[in-house]
Design a protein around this motif. Structure first.
Motif, short mmCIF file in Angstrom:
data_model
loop_
_atom_site.label_atom_id
_atom_site.label_comp_id
_atom_site.label_asym_id
_atom_site.label_seq_id
_atom_site.Cartn_x
_atom_site.Cartn_y
_atom_site.Cartn_z
N SER A 158 -20.03 -4.04 14.39
CA SER A 158 -19.51 -3.41 15.61
C SER A 158 -18.03 -3.04 15.49
N TRP A 159 -17.33 -3.62 14.50
CA TRP A 159 -15.92 -3.32 14.29
C TRP A 159 -15.70 -2.26 13.21
N LYS A 160 -16.76 -1.66 12.73
CA LYS A 160 -16.64 -0.65 11.68
C LYS A 160 -15.75 0.51 12.14
N GLY A 161 -14.73 0.82 11.34
CA GLY A 161 -13.84 1.94 11.63
C GLY A 161 -12.82 1.68 12.73
N ARG A 162 -12.74 0.43 13.21
CA ARG A 162 -11.90 0.16 14.38
C ARG A 162 -10.65 -0.65 14.07
N TRP A 163 -10.55 -1.21 12.87
CA TRP A 163 -9.38 -2.05 12.61
C TRP A 163 -8.78 -1.75 11.24
N ALA A 164 -7.55 -2.23 11.05
CA ALA A 164 -6.78 -1.89 9.86
C ALA A 164 -6.09 -3.13 9.28
N ALA A 165 -5.63 -2.97 8.05
CA ALA A 165 -4.83 -3.99 7.37
C ALA A 165 -4.15 -3.33 6.19
N SER A 166 -3.26 -4.09 5.55
CA SER A 166 -2.58 -3.62 4.34
C SER A 166 -2.94 -4.56 3.20
N PRO A 167 -4.09 -4.34 2.57
CA PRO A 167 -4.60 -5.30 1.59
C PRO A 167 -3.77 -5.44 0.33
N SER A 168 -2.98 -4.43 -0.01
CA SER A 168 -2.20 -4.49 -1.25
C SER A 168 -0.94 -5.33 -1.11
N GLY A 169 -0.58 -5.71 0.12
CA GLY A 169 0.66 -6.44 0.34
C GLY A 169 0.50 -7.95 0.22
N ALA A 170 1.61 -8.61 -0.12
CA ALA A 170 1.60 -10.08 -0.24
C ALA A 170 1.28 -10.75 1.08
N ASP A 171 1.66 -10.11 2.20
CA ASP A 171 1.38 -10.70 3.52
C ASP A 171 -0.13 -10.90 3.71
N PHE A 172 -0.89 -9.83 3.54
CA PHE A 172 -2.32 -9.93 3.79
C PHE A 172 -3.00 -10.82 2.76
N GLN A 173 -2.53 -10.78 1.52
CA GLN A 173 -3.13 -11.63 0.49
C GLN A 173 -2.88 -13.11 0.77
N ALA A 174 -1.76 -13.43 1.42
CA ALA A 174 -1.52 -14.81 1.84
C ALA A 174 -2.52 -15.22 2.92
N ILE A 175 -2.84 -14.31 3.81
CA ILE A 175 -3.83 -14.59 4.86
C ILE A 175 -5.20 -14.85 4.23
N VAL A 176 -5.56 -14.06 3.24
CA VAL A 176 -6.83 -14.27 2.54
C VAL A 176 -6.80 -15.60 1.78
N SER A 177 -5.63 -15.97 1.25
CA SER A 177 -5.49 -17.26 0.57
C SER A 177 -5.80 -18.41 1.53
N ALA A 178 -5.34 -18.28 2.76
CA ALA A 178 -5.61 -19.31 3.77
C ALA A 178 -7.09 -19.34 4.11
N LEU A 179 -7.71 -18.16 4.24
CA LEU A 179 -9.15 -18.09 4.50
C LEU A 179 -9.92 -18.79 3.39
#
Length: 339
Positions: A158-179
Motif C-alpha cells: 500500500s506504500w508503493k510509490g509513496r515514500w522516499a529515502a537516501s539509501p546511498s548515504g551513511a545516515d540511512f545505512q546507519a538506520i538499516v544497521s539498527a534494523l
C-alpha cells in the motif's frame, strides 16, 4: 645534491642535522596541533575546534570528509595515520575502525560524562551527539491516523510509490544497521527487498525532504535535524512537512550516535583525549544546545536545543553502537538492488 660526513667532525655535523630535522618536525607538529578527521557537520566541527583552542590553547587542524570515506582511509593508513581524532555523524564508521583495532580506549573520566546508552559497551570510542530517525510527511496529504505505525509498515504494498529515502548515504545505512541489530538478517533482507519495490531514491536527506514538501512523495525516512535546520532558516523547504516520531522502541525510532575516538597511532594522545573530554563536557555540549546543528546533546545532564522534542520522550530502541555492522548492511543493500 649529496652530503657526506667523515670523522668525528662529520659525526657531530650529522648529529646536529638530525637534531635540527627533529626540531623542525616537532615544530611542524606543534603548528598543526592535533589532527581531527571530521566527518561531522563542518560548521559543528569548526565551532568545537575553535572553542576548544580558545579555552585550552591546543591547536586543532580539521580534515573534512565523510563517515565511511574516513573510516576506510584510517583502516588503510593503519599505524601510519596522521589523524589523532576521528569524529563521525553515525556510529557504523566507528565500529569499522574499532574492528580493525585502531582506537585507543577513551579515558574513564571522559566515558563517565556520557550515559552508557550513548557509547559502545567496550569504551573504545564515545558518543558526542545524537540524531533521531523520523518519518517526514506531507501534512497536506496525510493525517496522523494515516501514518505508518512502524517503519516496517513501509514494506507493505500500500506504500508503493509513496515514500522516499537516501539509501546511498551513511545516515540511512546507519538506520538499516539498527534494523539488522534489532530484527536480524532475514527480516532486514525482506524489508530491504520490499523497500526496493516501494520507495523513491533521492541523494541526500535534504533532497528527500524537499521532495516531500513539493508533493513528489508523501513521506521520507530521514533524521530529525534536517527539518529543524530548515525551520530555523526560511522554512521554505519544509512548509508542508511535519515529523512523525515512531516511538515504541520501533526500528524507525532509532537514535544514531555521532562518535569520537582517539587513534591508537596518535602521537598526541594526551591532547587528543583532552579534546574528546571537552566536546563531551559542558563546553562542547553547550555548543550543541546553543548552535544550529540541531543535534541532540548526549552528555550527562546536558540540555539540547529547546526547539527539539525531549530525547527522553522518543522511546527509542536500545542498540549497542558497537554491534552496528556497516559491511553486512552494504552487502544486504547491494543484494536488494539499493546500492
Amino acid at each position: 645534491m649529496t652530503i657526506s660526513f667523515s670523522g668525528s667532525a662529520g659525526a657531530l655535523a650529522l648529529a646536529a642535522l638530525f637534531a635540527s630535522t627533529g626540531a623542525t618536525v616537532a615544530l611542524a607538529q606543534e603548528d598543526i596541533g592535533i589532527v581531527v578527521y571530521n566527518a561531522q557537520h563542518e560548521s559543528l566541527g569548526v565551532a568545537w575546534a575553535e572553542a576548544f583552542t580558545k579555552e585550552t590553547g591546543i591547536k586543532v587542524t580539521l580534515r573534512k570528509g565523510s563517515d565511511m570515506e574516513f573510516a576506510n582511509q584510517i583502516v588503510q593508513e593503519g599505524a601510519a595515520s596522521p589523524a589523532d581524532v576521528f569524529l563521525t555523524e553515525n556510529s557504523p564508521a566507528m565500529s569499522l575502525v574499532d574492528g580493525a583495532g585502531l582506537f585507543e580506549p577513551v579515558a574513564s573520566e571522559t566515558l563517565a560524562q556520557v550515559p552508557e546508552n550513548f557509547r559502545p559497551s567496550n569504551g573504545h570510542w564515545i558518543g558526542v551527539a545524537a540524531r533521531s530517525t523520523v518519518f517526514a510527511y506531507d501534512k497536506t496529504k496525510l493525517t496522523e491516523d494515516k501514518l505508518p505505525k512502524s517503519m516496517l509498515d513501509l514494506a507493505d504494498p500500500s506504500w508503493k510509490g509513496r515514500w522516499a529515502a537516501s539509501p546511498s548515504g551513511a545516515d540511512f545505512q546507519a538506520i538499516v544497521s539498527a534494523l539488522l541489530s534489532l530484527k536480524g538478517e532475514e527480516a532486514t533482507a525482506s524489508w530491504l527487498k520490499a523497500m526496493k519495490e516501494n520507495f523513491t531514491a533521492y541523494k541526500g536527506n535534504s533532497t528527500a525532504m524537499k521532495a516531500v514538501n513539493a508533493g513528489e512523495v508523501e513521506g521520507a525516512v530521514i533524521y530529525h535535524y534536517y527539518y529543524f535546520g530548515d525551520q530555523a532558516k526560511t522554512g521554505e523547504n519544509g512548509k508542508n512537512v511535519a515529523l512523525h516520531f515512531f516511538k515504541n522502541q520501533d526500528p524507525g525510532a532509532f537514535v544514531s550516535i555521532s562518535g569520537g575516538g582517539v587513534l591508537a597511532s596518535s602521537q598526541h594522545k594526551e591532547n587528543a583525549q583532552k579534546f574528546l573530554a571537552w566536546i563531551t563536557g559542558k563546553g562542547g555540549q553547550g555548543i550543541l544546545r546553543d548552535g544550529t546543528s540541531f543535534e541532540y546533546a548526549v552528555g550527562n545532564g546536558e540540555a539540547s536545543n529547546t526547539a527539539l522534542p525531549a530525547l527522553a520522550d522518543l522511546q527509542y530502541p536500545k542498540v549497542d553502537p558497537a554491534t552496528l555492522n556497516s559491511a553486512k548492511v552494504t552487502d544486504l543493500m547491494t543484494d536488494a538492488g539499493l546500492l
